[in-house]
Design a protein around this motif. Sequence first.
Motif, short mmCIF file in Angstrom:
data_model
loop_
_atom_site.label_atom_id
_atom_site.label_comp_id
_atom_site.label_asym_id
_atom_site.label_seq_id
_atom_site.Cartn_x
_atom_site.Cartn_y
_atom_site.Cartn_z
N GLY A 1 8.50 38.73 -8.10
CA GLY A 1 7.53 39.52 -7.19
C GLY A 1 6.87 37.72 -6.84
N GLN A 2 6.87 36.62 -6.24
CA GLN A 2 6.57 35.34 -5.74
C GLN A 2 6.98 35.10 -4.43
OE1 GLN A 2 4.44 33.12 -8.07
NE2 GLN A 2 5.03 35.69 -9.11
N TRP A 3 6.32 34.48 -3.67
CA TRP A 3 6.55 34.40 -1.88
C TRP A 3 6.14 32.52 -1.60
CZ3 TRP A 3 1.86 32.82 0.59
CH2 TRP A 3 0.96 32.53 0.27
N ILE A 4 7.16 31.99 -0.71
CA ILE A 4 6.60 30.82 0.25
C ILE A 4 6.76 31.34 1.79
CG2 ILE A 4 9.15 30.22 -0.22
CD1 ILE A 4 8.21 27.62 -0.03
N ARG B 1 6.12 21.00 8.00
CA ARG B 1 5.05 22.36 8.43
C ARG B 1 4.22 22.31 7.18
NH1 ARG B 1 2.98 20.99 12.87
NH2 ARG B 1 1.25 23.16 12.28
N PRO B 2 2.92 23.48 7.61
CA PRO B 2 2.42 23.72 6.45
C PRO B 2 3.17 25.02 5.88
CG PRO B 2 0.35 23.26 8.46
CD PRO B 2 2.07 22.74 8.64
N ALA B 3 2.99 24.46 4.66
CA ALA B 3 3.23 25.18 3.14
C ALA B 3 2.67 26.39 2.20
CB ALA B 3 4.86 25.24 2.86
N TRP C 1 10.83 23.39 -3.43
CA TRP C 1 8.99 24.73 -4.22
C TRP C 1 10.26 25.44 -5.87
CZ3 TRP C 1 9.72 29.94 -3.51
CH2 TRP C 1 8.74 30.93 -4.34
N THR C 2 9.43 25.55 -6.77
CA THR C 2 10.04 25.67 -8.02
C THR C 2 8.55 26.58 -8.16
OG1 THR C 2 11.41 24.61 -9.05
CG2 THR C 2 10.70 26.21 -10.57
N PRO D 1 2.67 19.89 -10.40
CA PRO D 1 2.43 19.07 -9.49
C PRO D 1 3.52 19.23 -8.76
CG PRO D 1 0.92 19.41 -11.12
CD PRO D 1 2.02 19.80 -11.46
N ALA D 2 4.54 18.87 -9.32
CA ALA D 2 6.07 18.30 -8.95
C ALA D 2 7.13 19.43 -7.95
CB ALA D 2 7.34 16.97 -10.14
N THR D 3 6.33 20.27 -7.92
CA THR D 3 6.93 21.01 -7.02
C THR D 3 6.66 22.37 -6.39
OG1 THR D 3 7.34 22.87 -8.75
CG2 THR D 3 9.16 21.43 -9.40
N PRO D 4 6.36 21.73 -5.28
CA PRO D 4 4.70 21.99 -4.33
C PRO D 4 5.11 22.47 -3.43
CG PRO D 4 5.47 19.34 -4.09
CD PRO D 4 5.71 19.82 -4.86
N PRO D 5 4.82 23.77 -2.51
CA PRO D 5 5.47 24.53 -1.43
C PRO D 5 6.24 23.12 -0.46
CG PRO D 5 3.83 25.36 -1.62
CD PRO D 5 3.86 24.52 -2.89
N ALA D 6 4.90 22.49 -0.03
CA ALA D 6 5.60 21.38 0.85
C ALA D 6 6.68 20.85 0.54
CB ALA D 6 4.52 20.15 0.99
N ALA D 7 6.88 20.80 -0.73
CA ALA D 7 8.96 20.37 -0.51
C ALA D 7 9.76 21.08 -0.14
CB ALA D 7 9.06 19.93 -1.86
N ALA D 8 9.50 22.26 -0.04
CA ALA D 8 10.12 23.15 0.97
C ALA D 8 11.12 23.02 2.06
CB ALA D 8 10.13 24.48 0.51
#
Length: 303
Positions: free
Chosen positions: A73-76, A40-42, A66-67, A50-57
């Motif tokens: 103070g970060q979110w996904i 699903r869209p993340a 995702w990293t 670019p090697a650790t995008p939200p989509a990787a999670a």
Amino acid sequence: MPTRRTVLRTVMAAGVAGGAGSLVVPSPAMAAPALLSLRRPATASSTLSPATPPAAAVDGNPGTAWTSAYRDGQWIQVDLGRTYSLTRVDLYWGAAYAMGYELQLSVDGTHWTTPYMTTNSDGPGLKTPLATGDQDAGFAARYVRVNCRVAATPSGFSLSEIQVFGLPYVAEPPGSLARGKSATASSVESPHFPASAAFDGNPATRWSSAFADNQWLQVDLGALYTVTSYKLLWEAAYAVEYTIYTSADGATWQTQFSTDSGYGGDVIGGSSGYPPSRYVRLNAVKRGTRYGFSLWEFAVYGG
């Protein structure tokens, strides 16, 4: 005290703006909870490369992750595409895990409920911040966000997988019997937060009590109705221990729901419907915060 399965057997689903995190019960014919988050869209507040995008999670591959940037103070966030009744969320943390984080749910991407938070997570690996313990009850949400507050290492945050499980979503009955009806309360924080604000149909106004335990809120429906369900939309100042009563005459009361482990958000429950009732009362016994008790809305359904 009844179990959640017993209390919520006849629950109707939520779906108003501001109503995230509602406990809902789908119809018995629906299938077992399914994995909803796969591919699903993340989106995220930051990405280390670019090697650790939200989509990787959400790609189903435990070898990718995702990293975030190297700061607190970060979110996904994952968009499930439509609202579901969520029964479980599994988080697979990498070595760069969050010591303090929140799981947040929303039906509209604007109004959020926080069914879980911790300031002392104990390490990487699998964590399950949401699990209803029930195959037929869940939390209504379309968006699932992991709000990473405090990193356990200098390397930001890393999640190899976010797995969200749930069931189809059932629509809420139209029209609260309590909307615009006469309301009273044991106390108000100020004239800006009257009892009537919990029954005006506006999710931006609220009743707020004095900063003390043992408060109550009551609505007079004006006539006898068969009350079949109700909805509490808690503000951040929620009740841990409370009871909902109905009465035909304001003197003799029937208990419809009681808990000593409330968690805020939306709570939607079934009512016996008999005998017919004119009055509905919330007795809030124990606070969940240092403030009083506060409700955006208290809806009552039936006919």
